[in-house]
Design an enzyme around this catalytic site. Structure first.
Site, PDB file in Angstrom:
ATOM      1  N   GLY A 122      33.014  38.134  32.571  1.00  0.00           N
ATOM      2  CA  GLY A 122      33.326  37.140  31.172  1.00  0.00           C
ATOM      3  C   GLY A 122      34.670  35.960  32.378  1.00  0.00           C
ATOM      4  N   GLY A 146      25.505  51.869  10.725  1.00  0.00           N
ATOM      5  CA  GLY A 146      24.340  52.014   9.787  1.00  0.00           C
ATOM      6  C   GLY A 146      25.131  51.393   8.322  1.00  0.00           C
ATOM      7  N   TYR A 195      33.438  39.048  37.535  1.00  0.00           N
ATOM      8  CA  TYR A 195      33.077  40.138  36.035  1.00  0.00           C
ATOM      9  C   TYR A 195      32.841  38.910  35.973  1.00  0.00           C
ATOM     10  CZ  TYR A 195      33.511  42.112  31.582  1.00  0.00           C
ATOM     11  OH  TYR A 195      33.976  41.699  30.468  1.00  0.00           O
ATOM     12  N   CYS A 223      34.093  45.472  18.840  1.00  0.00           N
ATOM     13  CA  CYS A 223      35.193  45.944  17.945  1.00  0.00           C
ATOM     14  C   CYS A 223      33.612  46.059  16.892  1.00  0.00           C
ATOM     15  CB  CYS A 223      36.059  44.798  16.700  1.00  0.00           C
ATOM     16  SG  CYS A 223      37.717  44.862  17.165  1.00  0.00           S
ATOM     17  N   ASN A 283      27.277  50.038   7.367  1.00  0.00           N
ATOM     18  CA  ASN A 283      28.533  48.955   7.223  1.00  0.00           C
ATOM     19  C   ASN A 283      27.060  48.017   6.092  1.00  0.00           C
ATOM     20  OD1 ASN A 283      30.552  50.319   8.150  1.00  0.00           O
ATOM     21  ND2 ASN A 283      29.974  48.098   9.893  1.00  0.00           N
ATOM     22  N   HIS A 290      33.444  32.625  17.578  1.00  0.00           N
ATOM     23  CA  HIS A 290      33.454  34.346  18.449  1.00  0.00           C
ATOM     24  C   HIS A 290      32.420  34.620  17.067  1.00  0.00           C
ATOM     25  CE1 HIS A 290      34.739  37.789  20.988  1.00  0.00           C
ATOM     26  NE2 HIS A 290      34.111  37.283  21.320  1.00  0.00           N
ATOM     27  N   ARG A 335      28.998  47.331  30.935  1.00  0.00           N
ATOM     28  CA  ARG A 335      28.161  46.566  30.206  1.00  0.00           C
ATOM     29  C   ARG A 335      27.093  46.814  29.919  1.00  0.00           C
ATOM     30  NH1 ARG A 335      31.564  42.463  26.897  1.00  0.00           N
ATOM     31  NH2 ARG A 335      33.544  42.816  27.058  1.00  0.00           N
ATOM     32  N   LYS A 339      31.744  32.358  27.742  1.00  0.00           N
ATOM     33  CA  LYS A 339      33.405  32.365  27.554  1.00  0.00           C
ATOM     34  C   LYS A 339      33.925  30.889  28.060  1.00  0.00           C
ATOM     35  CE  LYS A 339      33.483  36.424  25.234  1.00  0.00           C
ATOM     36  NZ  LYS A 339      33.287  36.654  23.895  1.00  0.00           N
ATOM     37  N   SER A 361      37.045  42.023  20.777  1.00  0.00           N
ATOM     38  CA  SER A 361      35.789  41.928  21.697  1.00  0.00           C
ATOM     39  C   SER A 361      35.997  43.021  21.095  1.00  0.00           C
ATOM     40  CB  SER A 361      36.576  41.202  23.151  1.00  0.00           C
ATOM     41  OG  SER A 361      36.597  40.466  22.900  1.00  0.00           O
ATOM     42  N   ARG A 365      40.408  45.355  13.787  1.00  0.00           N
ATOM     43  CA  ARG A 365      40.851  46.377  14.322  1.00  0.00           C
ATOM     44  C   ARG A 365      42.269  47.118  13.239  1.00  0.00           C
ATOM     45  NH1 ARG A 365      38.748  50.428  17.845  1.00  0.00           N
ATOM     46  NH2 ARG A 365      36.893  48.930  18.590  1.00  0.00           N
ATOM     47  N   LYS A 385      30.412  43.377  17.556  1.00  0.00           N
ATOM     48  CA  LYS A 385      30.177  42.748  16.906  1.00  0.00           C
ATOM     49  C   LYS A 385      28.020  42.959  16.782  1.00  0.00           C
ATOM     50  CE  LYS A 385      31.368  39.342  18.350  1.00  0.00           C
ATOM     51  NZ  LYS A 385      32.844  39.045  19.250  1.00  0.00           N
ATOM     52  N   THR A 386      27.524  43.635  18.417  1.00  0.00           N
ATOM     53  CA  THR A 386      26.172  44.012  19.410  1.00  0.00           C
ATOM     54  C   THR A 386      26.196  44.833  17.705  1.00  0.00           C
ATOM     55  OG1 THR A 386      27.702  42.964  20.822  1.00  0.00           O
ATOM     56  CG2 THR A 386      25.486  44.203  21.141  1.00  0.00           C
ATOM     57  N   ASP A 394      27.406  37.182  20.096  1.00  0.00           N
ATOM     58  CA  ASP A 394      28.832  37.155  20.375  1.00  0.00           C
ATOM     59  C   ASP A 394      29.401  35.989  20.034  1.00  0.00           C
ATOM     60  OD1 ASP A 394      30.723  37.554  21.644  1.00  0.00           O
ATOM     61  OD2 ASP A 394      30.336  36.946  23.879  1.00  0.00           O
ATOM     62  N   ASN A 438      34.898  49.534  29.829  1.00  0.00           N
ATOM     63  CA  ASN A 438      33.864  48.096  29.439  1.00  0.00           C
ATOM     64  C   ASN A 438      33.066  47.668  30.134  1.00  0.00           C
ATOM     65  OD1 ASN A 438      34.510  45.034  28.425  1.00  0.00           O
ATOM     66  ND2 ASN A 438      35.128  44.394  30.511  1.00  0.00           N
ATOM     67  N   ARG A 470      37.666  40.940  31.609  1.00  0.00           N
ATOM     68  CA  ARG A 470      38.236  39.361  30.981  1.00  0.00           C
ATOM     69  C   ARG A 470      39.893  38.616  31.840  1.00  0.00           C
ATOM     70  NH1 ARG A 470      38.752  37.564  27.286  1.00  0.00           N
ATOM     71  NH2 ARG A 470      38.266  39.453  25.626  1.00  0.00           N
TER      72      ARG A 470
HETATM   73  C1  OXD Z   1      34.084  39.411  25.191  1.00  0.00           C
HETATM   74  C2  OXD Z   1      32.995  39.692  25.781  1.00  0.00           C
HETATM   75  O1  OXD Z   1      34.757  40.299  25.753  1.00  0.00           O
HETATM   76  O2  OXD Z   1      31.816  39.363  24.251  1.00  0.00           O
HETATM   77  O3  OXD Z   1      34.838  39.381  24.065  1.00  0.00           O
HETATM   78  O4  OXD Z   1      32.281  40.383  26.486  1.00  0.00           O
HETATM   79 MN    MN Z   2      32.908  38.653  23.037  1.00  0.00          MN
END
Ligand code: OXD
Ligand code: MN
Length: 587
Positions: free
Chosen positions: A202, A493, A200, A253, A495, A229, A369, A209, A251, A400, A255-256, A278, A367, A72
């Protein structure tokens, strides 16, 4: 030109786009499997997609983007509203008139000898009253095949729209990919997006986004809801109580990983399910219960670091029906990225050149994906498509931070929780083209995605929870390190132990200790013996050092000054109270 709409407003807008972009032909997308297969075949035939090893990765492909177009681009992202002051200090602003003059001409003839695809899509469950329709035009078949995964594409969207004018108009052109002429412009007062010179995700998957966060955040402010987010995750306890939590992390950090977390073997009887990784759209229902929907239909996950320990469910999920972007390719045509497994002896890197582990470069772009449908997720919640959304028990903010912030703490109140979210800070990552590793304030992980003045956004958050049964708010930090830069907390795990404490707090079971910054767990409630975290590290992970926090408060002051006069007084009060508690602790 086949289509099944009589929506004059839509047809007129498409005609305008076609007159401007001058495509060779126009294709209305229906989101069908057949359409996806035809596009994939033609891209594979033209060498734009590489078909992966069908024994290990059936129906999966590798795409390599232009090397200058891999993330992005926040410096090229604009909010185009009439008054600059409405966009606030966290956005680049351009007037709609200026955008007409300087961005629109870049679309002129930009689709010459190319196909213009029209993608009708719904964000959210098709039948949900909270879902919204978007139409994206693009000349990138790569974006079409990704949109077919990331959103609910097809005639259902046209049906839902009917003759209404209420849809998001997204115009995307690949253009020349010249980064100096790249623009991602959001017209928040007319629900329009223009994106030119980037392909790209994003910047070009306009549903994500651009719509589901930047434009939707403005819609949410006007209509009384929140576009955030955030991941959405379900936790069923051994007593069969079903909870859902939402968590905002910047981003890249994790989440997935958190959204698909697998509890440690030693902890029995809990079930984790995934609703989204996300984006969450949040609102209170008629009973005053906070509910969330995931507007998306797929994952656009960061590949590097994903492996059978960090995210076994994702590793399982991406073995079919997945489009990989900018990962490495092994000799037997499988994808590979840093942190996936032992490096192969040789591979082709993300730019298509021969690579060995001795190279000083990465095989996969940091980055890089994977794009995979939600329905491939082994932990997908049965409620993922529930038109009413899922009821939320807790809100989690995370950043973070190598130092300072403890592993977990709980806010004292809604306003305190909003203060914690508003003052979140995080080290930057490769998801954007900003320098990696510097600390920046990233309120609610929305700094790059809030489509209006951040001070008004804080006000909206405060108002949102005011008259409702607002859920408790927590803050987490998985990223604390020792002086050698090693992580103190095992993460992934494990967490789950933090989530368990959160749920037990929601149920009124777990105790907490008061500190100046909020309530923290007793060490024994997090660090069970099987975890093997030494006592001194346990203490460090939960430590709150008032002198360090007073320095943080000074930094918060600087940030608050940038917010200006729309900074809510309730947040100033929270800041004063925090400083007071910290100073008291030093007495
Ligand atoms: C981000 C994404 O950049 O989810 O946050 O792609
Ligand atoms: Mn994101």
């Amino acid at each position: 030109m086949f289509h099944s709409t009589t929506n004059k407003n839509l047809i007129h807008w498409i005609e305008e786009c076609a007159t401007l972009c001058v495509p060779q032909n126009i294709v209305w997308c229906d989101g069908s499997e057949e359409e996806q297969n035809v596009l994939i075949k033609s891209m594979t035939d033209q060498g734009e997609l590489i078909s992966l090893n069908p024994d290990h990765f059936p129906s999966s492909y590798l795409y390599r983007s232009h090397p200058n177009d891999v993330a992005r681009d926040e410096s090229k992202t604009f909010i185009c509203c009439e008054h600059k002051s409405d966009s606030g200090p966290t956005n680049n602003w351009m007037s709609p008139q200026q955008a007409e003059q300087s961005i629109k001409p870049l679309f002129q003839n930009c689709m010459k000898q190319r196909t213009m695809y029209i993608i009708p899509y719904v964000m959210g469950p098709i039948d949900s009253p909270f879902s919204k329709v978007g139409i994206q035009i693009t000349d990138s078949p790569y974006i079409v095949i990704n949109m077919n995964i990331m959103a609910r594409v097809g005639n259902d969207a046209l049906k839902k729209l009917g003759n209404s004018h209420d849809y998001v108009k997204g115009m995307h052109g690949l253009g020349t990919l010249d980064p100096n002429q790249r623009f991602i412009a959001h017209f928040t007062e007319s629900n329009t997006i223009w994106s030119i010179n980037s392909g790209y995700g994003g910047n070009a998957l306009l549903s994500k986004k651009c719509f589901a966060l930047r434009l939707a955040s403005v819609m949410g402010k006007n209509e009384g809801w929140l576009a955030e987010h955030m991941l959405i995750l379900g936790i069923r306890t051994p007593e069969n109580k079903q909870h859902y939590v939402v968590a905002a992390l910047p981003s890249s950090c994790g989440k997935t990983n958190l959204a698909m977390l697998q509890p440690p073997y030693s902890i029995k009887g809990y079930e984790i399910t995934t609703v989204g990784d996300d984006i969450a759209w949040l609102r209170f229902d008629d009973q005053g219960v906070l509910r969330a929907i995931n507007p998306e239909a797929g994952f656009f996950g960061v590949a590097p670091g994903t492996n059978t320990t960090t995210n076994p469910n994702a590793m399982n999920m991406i073995h079919r029906n997945t489009i990989f972007t900018n990962v490495g390719l092994t000799d037997n045509r499988c994808p590979w990225w840093e942190g996936m497994s032992e490096p192969p002896e040789t591979a082709i890197d993300w730019q298509g050149t021969t690579w060995t582990p001795n190279n000083n470069t990465c095989a996969a772009h940091p980055n890089s994906r994977y794009t995979t449908p939600l329905t491939e997720c082994p932990t997908l919640a049965t409620t993922w498509d529930d038109p009413q959304g899922v009821p939320i028990s807790a809100i989690i903010f995370g950043g973070r931070r190598a130092k300072l912030t403890p592993l977990i703490y709980q806010a004292y109140s809604w306003n305190h929780g909003v203060f914690i979210g508003a003052t979140m800070a995080s080290e930057t990552t490769a998801a954007a083209t900003t320098p990696v590793g510097t600390i920046r304030r990233d309120p609610m992980a929305m700094r790059p995605f809030c489509g209006y003045h951040i001070g008004d956004y804080f006000n909206h958050w405060l108002d949102f929870g005011k008259n409702n049964q607002s859920p408790p708010v927590f803050a987490v930090n998985w990223f604390r390190t020792n002086d050698n830069g090693q992580f103190l907390w095992p993460g992934f795990g494990e967490n789950f132990r933090v989530l368990q404490w959160i749920i037990e707090r929601c149920e009124g079971i777990a105790e907490a200790q008061e500190t100046p910054i909020g309530m923290i767990p007793y060490a024994s409630d997090i660090f069970a013996e099987d975890l093997n975290v030494p006592h001194s590290i346990q203490q460090e992970l939960l430590s709150v050092t008032p002198t360090h926090w007073l320095n943080e408060c000074e930094d918060i002051d600087i940030f608050f000054q940038t917010v200006g006069s729309s900074l809510p007084s309730a947040l100033i009060q929270e800041h004063q109270s925090l400083k007071g508690r910290l100073k008291n602790a030093l007495l």
